[in-house]
Enzyme design. Structure first.
Site, PDB file in Angstrom:
ATOM      1  N   ASP A  32       0.855  -1.187   0.000  1.00  0.00           N
ATOM      2  CA  ASP A  32       0.000   0.000   0.000  1.00  0.00           C
ATOM      3  C   ASP A  32       0.893   1.241   0.000  1.00  0.00           C
ATOM      4  O   ASP A  32       1.866   1.323   0.737  1.00  0.00           O
ATOM      5  CB  ASP A  32      -0.923   0.001   1.232  1.00  0.00           C
ATOM      6  CG  ASP A  32      -2.050   1.004   1.082  1.00  0.00           C
ATOM      7  OD1 ASP A  32      -3.209   0.573   0.931  1.00  0.00           O
ATOM      8  OD2 ASP A  32      -1.777   2.233   1.097  1.00  0.00           O
ATOM      9  N   ILE A  33       0.531   2.200  -0.835  1.00  0.00           N
ATOM     10  CA  ILE A  33       1.362   3.405  -1.011  1.00  0.00           C
ATOM     11  C   ILE A  33       1.319   4.310   0.228  1.00  0.00           C
ATOM     12  O   ILE A  33       2.255   5.078   0.459  1.00  0.00           O
ATOM     13  CB  ILE A  33       0.947   4.144  -2.303  1.00  0.00           C
ATOM     14  CG1 ILE A  33       2.083   4.978  -2.842  1.00  0.00           C
ATOM     15  CG2 ILE A  33      -0.313   4.964  -2.104  1.00  0.00           C
ATOM     16  CD1 ILE A  33       1.867   5.462  -4.271  1.00  0.00           C
ATOM     17  N   HIS A 102     -10.345  -4.823  -3.203  1.00  0.00           N
ATOM     18  CA  HIS A 102      -9.004  -5.082  -2.678  1.00  0.00           C
ATOM     19  C   HIS A 102      -9.092  -5.478  -1.218  1.00  0.00           C
ATOM     20  O   HIS A 102      -9.898  -4.951  -0.459  1.00  0.00           O
ATOM     21  CB  HIS A 102      -8.086  -3.871  -2.864  1.00  0.00           C
ATOM     22  CG  HIS A 102      -8.681  -2.586  -2.390  1.00  0.00           C
ATOM     23  ND1 HIS A 102      -9.591  -1.870  -3.137  1.00  0.00           N
ATOM     24  CD2 HIS A 102      -8.517  -1.911  -1.238  1.00  0.00           C
ATOM     25  CE1 HIS A 102      -9.958  -0.798  -2.458  1.00  0.00           C
ATOM     26  NE2 HIS A 102      -9.330  -0.795  -1.309  1.00  0.00           N
ATOM     27  N   HIS A 104      -7.132  -5.465   2.214  1.00  0.00           N
ATOM     28  CA  HIS A 104      -6.015  -4.888   2.976  1.00  0.00           C
ATOM     29  C   HIS A 104      -5.464  -5.945   3.919  1.00  0.00           C
ATOM     30  O   HIS A 104      -6.243  -6.632   4.597  1.00  0.00           O
ATOM     31  CB  HIS A 104      -6.491  -3.730   3.847  1.00  0.00           C
ATOM     32  CG  HIS A 104      -6.952  -2.517   3.110  1.00  0.00           C
ATOM     33  ND1 HIS A 104      -6.150  -1.416   2.915  1.00  0.00           N
ATOM     34  CD2 HIS A 104      -8.133  -2.214   2.534  1.00  0.00           C
ATOM     35  CE1 HIS A 104      -6.827  -0.492   2.259  1.00  0.00           C
ATOM     36  NE2 HIS A 104      -8.044  -0.949   2.010  1.00  0.00           N
TER      37      HIS A 104
HETATM   38  P1  AMP Z   1      -9.723   1.799   0.264  1.00  0.00           P
HETATM   39  O1  AMP Z   1      -9.786   3.028   1.123  1.00  0.00           O
HETATM   40  O2  AMP Z   1     -10.171   0.554   0.973  1.00  0.00           O
HETATM   41  O3  AMP Z   1     -10.375   1.982  -1.094  1.00  0.00           O
HETATM   42  O4  AMP Z   1      -8.183   1.567   0.040  1.00  0.00           O
HETATM   43  C1  AMP Z   1      -7.476   2.043  -1.050  1.00  0.00           C
HETATM   44  C2  AMP Z   1      -6.027   1.870  -0.708  1.00  0.00           C
HETATM   45  O5  AMP Z   1      -5.265   1.932  -1.892  1.00  0.00           O
HETATM   46  C3  AMP Z   1      -5.476   2.958   0.233  1.00  0.00           C
HETATM   47  O6  AMP Z   1      -4.951   2.340   1.408  1.00  0.00           O
HETATM   48  C4  AMP Z   1      -4.397   3.640  -0.610  1.00  0.00           C
HETATM   49  O7  AMP Z   1      -3.279   4.028   0.160  1.00  0.00           O
HETATM   50  C5  AMP Z   1      -4.043   2.550  -1.619  1.00  0.00           C
HETATM   51  N1  AMP Z   1      -3.513   3.029  -2.884  1.00  0.00           N
HETATM   52  C6  AMP Z   1      -4.039   3.989  -3.683  1.00  0.00           C
HETATM   53  N2  AMP Z   1      -3.278   4.153  -4.768  1.00  0.00           N
HETATM   54  C7  AMP Z   1      -2.268   3.268  -4.673  1.00  0.00           C
HETATM   55  C8  AMP Z   1      -1.141   2.956  -5.491  1.00  0.00           C
HETATM   56  N3  AMP Z   1      -0.911   3.587  -6.657  1.00  0.00           N
HETATM   57  N4  AMP Z   1      -0.283   1.997  -5.077  1.00  0.00           N
HETATM   58  C9  AMP Z   1      -0.503   1.351  -3.897  1.00  0.00           C
HETATM   59  N5  AMP Z   1      -1.546   1.594  -3.090  1.00  0.00           N
HETATM   60  C10 AMP Z   1      -2.410   2.545  -3.464  1.00  0.00           C
END
Ligand code: AMP
Ligand code: ZN
Length: 115
Positions: A32-33, A102, A104
């Site tokens: 996760d970024i 996704h 987590h």
């Molecule tokens: P959600 O809030 O459950 O939709 O989680 C989306 C997750 O995706 C968040 O924890 C973000 O930090 C992560 N995220 C968004 N863009 C990226 C990316 N390019 N690479 C890795 N993680 C990402």
């Protein structure tokens, strides 16, 4: 099928860089970024499924596979014994911001109560 403006479809396609941890025909795992814990990675189906509510019977194998891949990677990342969470946010009030399903995987610190 890949959705052109979906950030996670673009990661699957290699169009956006990510720290890839595992990949097979059906799933991809990457860091996760914006990690919310010492270990925080995502496991996604390669197929674009927007939310948990879009999951059909045909998706059940890939959903189960995601859970197992997540646990195997959690062990690999050193949080298998201490414990971790697997979380799927569904829609806005749960905090879903990326509408490609996704999972987590979060660990490496004490977690508070859910809610
Ligand atoms: P959600 O809030 O459950 O939709 O989680 C989306 C997750 O995706 C968040 O924890 C973000 O930090 C992560 N995220 C968004 N863009 C990226 C990316 N390019 N690479 C890795 N993680 C990402
Ligand atoms: Zn997508």
């Amino acid at each position: 099928m890949a959705v052109a403006d979906c950030i996670f479809c673009r990661i699957v396609a290699g169009e956006i860089p990510a720290t890839r941890l595992f990949e097979d025909d059906h799933v991809l795992a990457f860091a996760d970024i914006h990690p919310s814990a010492p270990v925080h990675f995502l496991v996604i189906p390669k197929q674009h499924i927007p939310t948990l509510d879009d999951v059909t019977e045909a998706h059940e194998p890939v959903l189960g596979h995601m859970l197992r891949v997540a646990s195997a990677l959690a062990k690999e990342q050193g949080i298998g014994d201490t414990g971790y969470r697997q979380v799927i946010n569904c829609r806005e009030q749960a905090g879903q911001v990326v509408f490609h399903l996704h999972l987590h995987v979060i660990g490496g610190r004490e977690m508070g109560k859910m809610g």
